[in-house]
Design a protein around this motif. Structure first.
Motif, PDB file in Angstrom:
ATOM      1  N   LEU A  35     -10.299 -30.944 -56.725  1.00 24.88           N
ATOM      2  CA  LEU A  35     -11.603 -30.738 -56.994  1.00 24.88           C
ATOM      3  C   LEU A  35     -12.583 -31.135 -56.314  1.00 24.88           C
ATOM      4  CD1 LEU A  35     -11.036 -32.490 -60.847  1.00 24.88           C
ATOM      5  CD2 LEU A  35     -10.761 -30.137 -60.168  1.00 24.88           C
ATOM      6  N   THR A  36     -12.389 -31.581 -55.126  1.00 27.00           N
ATOM      7  CA  THR A  36     -13.627 -32.043 -54.163  1.00 27.00           C
ATOM      8  C   THR A  36     -13.869 -30.844 -53.275  1.00 27.00           C
ATOM      9  OG1 THR A  36     -12.864 -34.084 -54.463  1.00 27.00           O
ATOM     10  CG2 THR A  36     -14.064 -33.699 -52.476  1.00 27.00           C
ATOM     11  N   LEU A  37     -14.979 -30.630 -52.946  1.00 28.95           N
ATOM     12  CA  LEU A  37     -15.470 -29.440 -52.134  1.00 28.95           C
ATOM     13  C   LEU A  37     -16.605 -30.028 -51.156  1.00 28.95           C
ATOM     14  CD1 LEU A  37     -15.639 -26.368 -51.261  1.00 28.95           C
ATOM     15  CD2 LEU A  37     -17.354 -26.280 -52.933  1.00 28.95           C
ATOM     16  N   SER A  38     -16.257 -29.870 -49.860  1.00 28.42           N
ATOM     17  CA  SER A  38     -17.497 -30.418 -48.779  1.00 28.42           C
ATOM     18  C   SER A  38     -17.530 -29.277 -47.903  1.00 28.42           C
ATOM     19  CB  SER A  38     -16.927 -31.686 -48.049  1.00 28.42           C
ATOM     20  OG  SER A  38     -16.666 -32.808 -48.902  1.00 28.42           O
ATOM     21  N   PHE A  39     -18.718 -29.067 -47.289  1.00 29.24           N
ATOM     22  CA  PHE A  39     -19.111 -28.008 -46.547  1.00 29.24           C
ATOM     23  C   PHE A  39     -20.348 -28.352 -45.813  1.00 29.24           C
ATOM     24  CE2 PHE A  39     -20.631 -26.677 -50.533  1.00 29.24           C
ATOM     25  CZ  PHE A  39     -21.860 -26.122 -50.324  1.00 29.24           C
ATOM     26  N   VAL A  40     -20.708 -27.421 -44.831  1.00 28.44           N
ATOM     27  CA  VAL A  40     -21.897 -27.554 -43.902  1.00 28.44           C
ATOM     28  C   VAL A  40     -22.445 -26.159 -43.521  1.00 28.44           C
ATOM     29  CG1 VAL A  40     -22.976 -28.379 -41.853  1.00 28.44           C
ATOM     30  CG2 VAL A  40     -20.916 -29.810 -42.841  1.00 28.44           C
ATOM     31  N   ALA A  91     -26.372 -20.905 -50.835  1.00 22.43           N
ATOM     32  CA  ALA A  91     -27.447 -19.778 -50.573  1.00 22.43           C
ATOM     33  C   ALA A  91     -28.785 -20.709 -50.597  1.00 22.43           C
ATOM     34  CB  ALA A  91     -27.262 -19.212 -51.616  1.00 22.43           C
ATOM     35  N   ASN A  92     -29.087 -21.749 -51.479  1.00 22.71           N
ATOM     36  CA  ASN A  92     -30.180 -22.159 -51.632  1.00 22.71           C
ATOM     37  C   ASN A  92     -30.372 -23.187 -50.108  1.00 22.71           C
ATOM     38  OD1 ASN A  92     -30.877 -21.436 -53.892  1.00 22.71           O
ATOM     39  ND2 ASN A  92     -30.244 -23.343 -55.146  1.00 22.71           N
ATOM     40  N   SER A  93     -29.494 -23.822 -49.780  1.00 19.86           N
ATOM     41  CA  SER A  93     -29.482 -24.289 -48.473  1.00 19.86           C
ATOM     42  C   SER A  93     -29.788 -23.591 -47.294  1.00 19.86           C
ATOM     43  CB  SER A  93     -28.123 -25.253 -48.077  1.00 19.86           C
ATOM     44  OG  SER A  93     -28.072 -26.284 -49.010  1.00 19.86           O
ATOM     45  N   ARG A  94     -29.232 -22.533 -47.292  1.00 16.14           N
ATOM     46  CA  ARG A  94     -29.421 -21.546 -46.022  1.00 16.14           C
ATOM     47  C   ARG A  94     -30.833 -21.188 -46.267  1.00 16.14           C
ATOM     48  NH1 ARG A  94     -24.370 -20.235 -47.497  1.00 16.14           N
ATOM     49  NH2 ARG A  94     -24.776 -18.474 -48.622  1.00 16.14           N
ATOM     50  N   ALA A  95     -31.596 -20.825 -47.302  1.00 27.85           N
ATOM     51  CA  ALA A  95     -32.662 -20.414 -47.629  1.00 27.85           C
ATOM     52  C   ALA A  95     -33.689 -21.602 -47.040  1.00 27.85           C
ATOM     53  CB  ALA A  95     -33.156 -19.846 -48.843  1.00 27.85           C
ATOM     54  N   THR A  96     -33.454 -22.671 -47.438  1.00 24.65           N
ATOM     55  CA  THR A  96     -34.526 -23.836 -46.988  1.00 24.65           C
ATOM     56  C   THR A  96     -34.476 -23.956 -45.532  1.00 24.65           C
ATOM     57  OG1 THR A  96     -33.978 -24.933 -49.111  1.00 24.65           O
ATOM     58  CG2 THR A  96     -34.886 -26.269 -47.209  1.00 24.65           C
ATOM     59  N   LEU A  97     -33.008 -23.827 -45.061  1.00 20.69           N
ATOM     60  CA  LEU A  97     -32.877 -24.040 -43.618  1.00 20.69           C
ATOM     61  C   LEU A  97     -33.758 -22.747 -42.823  1.00 20.69           C
ATOM     62  CD1 LEU A  97     -29.209 -25.078 -43.187  1.00 20.69           C
ATOM     63  CD2 LEU A  97     -31.237 -26.408 -42.569  1.00 20.69           C
ATOM     64  N   GLY A  98     -33.738 -21.574 -43.440  1.00 16.48           N
ATOM     65  CA  GLY A  98     -34.369 -20.630 -42.742  1.00 16.48           C
ATOM     66  C   GLY A  98     -35.896 -20.627 -42.755  1.00 16.48           C
ATOM     67  N   HIS A  99     -36.476 -21.289 -44.024  1.00 10.98           N
ATOM     68  CA  HIS A  99     -37.960 -21.244 -43.821  1.00 10.98           C
ATOM     69  C   HIS A  99     -38.070 -22.593 -43.196  1.00 10.98           C
ATOM     70  CE1 HIS A  99     -39.038 -18.689 -47.112  1.00 10.98           C
ATOM     71  NE2 HIS A  99     -38.057 -18.844 -47.708  1.00 10.98           N
ATOM     72  N   ALA A 100     -37.449 -23.729 -43.014  1.00 16.66           N
ATOM     73  CA  ALA A 100     -37.745 -24.856 -42.066  1.00 16.66           C
ATOM     74  C   ALA A 100     -37.523 -24.234 -40.789  1.00 16.66           C
ATOM     75  CB  ALA A 100     -36.754 -25.850 -42.277  1.00 16.66           C
ATOM     76  N   LYS A 101     -36.898 -23.256 -40.360  1.00 14.71           N
ATOM     77  CA  LYS A 101     -36.939 -22.879 -38.773  1.00 14.71           C
ATOM     78  C   LYS A 101     -38.242 -22.024 -38.674  1.00 14.71           C
ATOM     79  CE  LYS A 101     -34.329 -19.149 -36.434  1.00 14.71           C
ATOM     80  NZ  LYS A 101     -33.941 -19.721 -35.148  1.00 14.71           N
ATOM     81  N   GLU A 102     -38.460 -21.229 -39.430  1.00 21.90           N
ATOM     82  CA  GLU A 102     -39.909 -20.551 -39.381  1.00 21.90           C
ATOM     83  C   GLU A 102     -40.888 -21.655 -39.100  1.00 21.90           C
ATOM     84  OE1 GLU A 102     -40.463 -17.791 -42.669  1.00 21.90           O
ATOM     85  OE2 GLU A 102     -38.608 -16.809 -42.205  1.00 21.90           O
ATOM     86  N   TYR A 103     -40.780 -22.352 -39.807  1.00 24.83           N
ATOM     87  CA  TYR A 103     -42.067 -23.475 -39.956  1.00 24.83           C
ATOM     88  C   TYR A 103     -42.162 -24.241 -38.634  1.00 24.83           C
ATOM     89  CZ  TYR A 103     -44.254 -27.862 -41.172  1.00 24.83           C
ATOM     90  OH  TYR A 103     -45.267 -28.985 -41.136  1.00 24.83           O
TER      91      TYR A 103
END
Length: 315
Positions: A157-162, A298-310
């Motif tokens: 039941l455990t899931l880990s990812f980066v 999806a939410n993490s990648r979106a946040t990382l993408g906007h942080a990258k632009e910033y």
């Protein structure tokens, strides 16, 4: 510590898990947010063989606190001793030992010893510590037992990812983007509402409503430990129906050439009992993992993408 000046007390509980596995889970501090409900994040400050100094962040009465503890590990004897490095009145000294005693292959007698002394050996102070240690131990051990037993039987039941991105910008700017979550409704299209409090610098409580790709909204609350300018670790204290645990961190690793790797890590334990209600009667663990991996990723990648632009705009 004299008998008159201090106390030696012990509490115990029986855990339905092997002693070696119980020892491992307690020894590896990255497991603590899963095992101890108040625990948010733990990191190693110093390590020298079986001796270590750790820093612990946890919630107490709705507030985030932190302290350091010295530990000595005894993997052969299945013991872990600990001592608070800095105590707060009325506590003058506080130390203890976790003892794992095997009772067959799948059962452990887990003993928790405490030794302590009050400031100025004050009787009233000692009585206060007596009550606090007894109440905390009686409350902590059953929840720890549940966490240990769950951790040993629910691996599926455990899931880990980066998820990671390479950024031509500084770790400081990336950290600033994630740290300033009170601005996320302006900066991130998937964040609908945010409430951020930071009564103690570096310790945040973040409540927000986020949107998934299918348009559904989820309200979550997290305690965040902010370590400039390298990591922001968190533990969700209000969870979606499909999870019983969600911890993670944002990591920023800057190289000498000015390029930074920004990463978002998640660890989730799935609430198997809610899979059918959330995903439909034909869904199982595999479908739940896929759904969570995509929604959180999806939410993490979106946040990382906007942080990258910033960050790159400030290069």
């Amino acid at each position: 510590m004299s008998e008159q000046a201090g106390r030696k007390v012990e509490h115990e509980i029986t855990v339905q898990a092997g002693a070696g596995e119980v020892y491992r889970l307690l020894a590896e501090v990255e497991n603590w947010p899963r095992l101890f409900p108040p625990s948010v994040y733990v990191e190693y400050v110093e390590r020298d063989g079986n001796r270590e100094r750790i820093r612990i962040w946890a919630t107490a009465n709705g507030e985030a606190k932190n302290w350091t503890s010295l530990r000595e590990l005894d993997p052969e004897g299945l013991r872990i001793t600990f001592r608070q490095e800095v105590t707060a009145p009325p506590v003058a000294e506080m130390s203890g030992t976790w003892i794992m005693e095997p009772r067959g292959d799948r059962e452990t007698r887990l003993r928790l010893r405490h030794e302590y002394r009050a400031v100025d050996d004050d009787p009233e102070g000692l009585a206060w510590i007596d009550r606090a240690v007894d109440e905390n131990s009686r409350s902590e051990l059953p929840s720890l037992k549940a966490g240990l037993e769950e951790a040993t039987r629910t691996a599926e039941l455990t899931l880990s990812f980066v998820d990671s991105v390479q950024v031509d910008g500084s770790a400081k700017d990336l950290y600033s983007f994630v740290n300033d979550a009170d601005l996320w409704t302006e900066r991130l299209p998937h964040v609908a509402e945010v409430n951020l409090t930071e009564d103690t610098p570096g310790l945040q409580v973040l409540r927000m409503e986020t949107l998934t790709r299918d348009g559904s909204a989820h309200t979550t609350e997290s305690v965040r430990v902010c370590l400039p300018h390298r990591r922001i670790a968190y533990k969700q204290t209000t969870l979606p129906a499909l999870m019983t645990l969600h911890t993670g961190y944002w990591q920023f690793d800057e190289e000498t050439d000015g390029v930074t790797t920004a990463s978002s890590q998640h660890t989730v334990v799935i609430n198997a009992g809610n899979i059918g209600a959330v995903l439909g009667p034909d869904a199982g663990i595999a479908e739940a993992k896929e759904f969570i991996r995509e929604a959180l990723g999806a939410n993490s990648r979106a946040t990382l993408g906007h942080a990258k632009e910033y960050a790159e705009a400030r290069r």
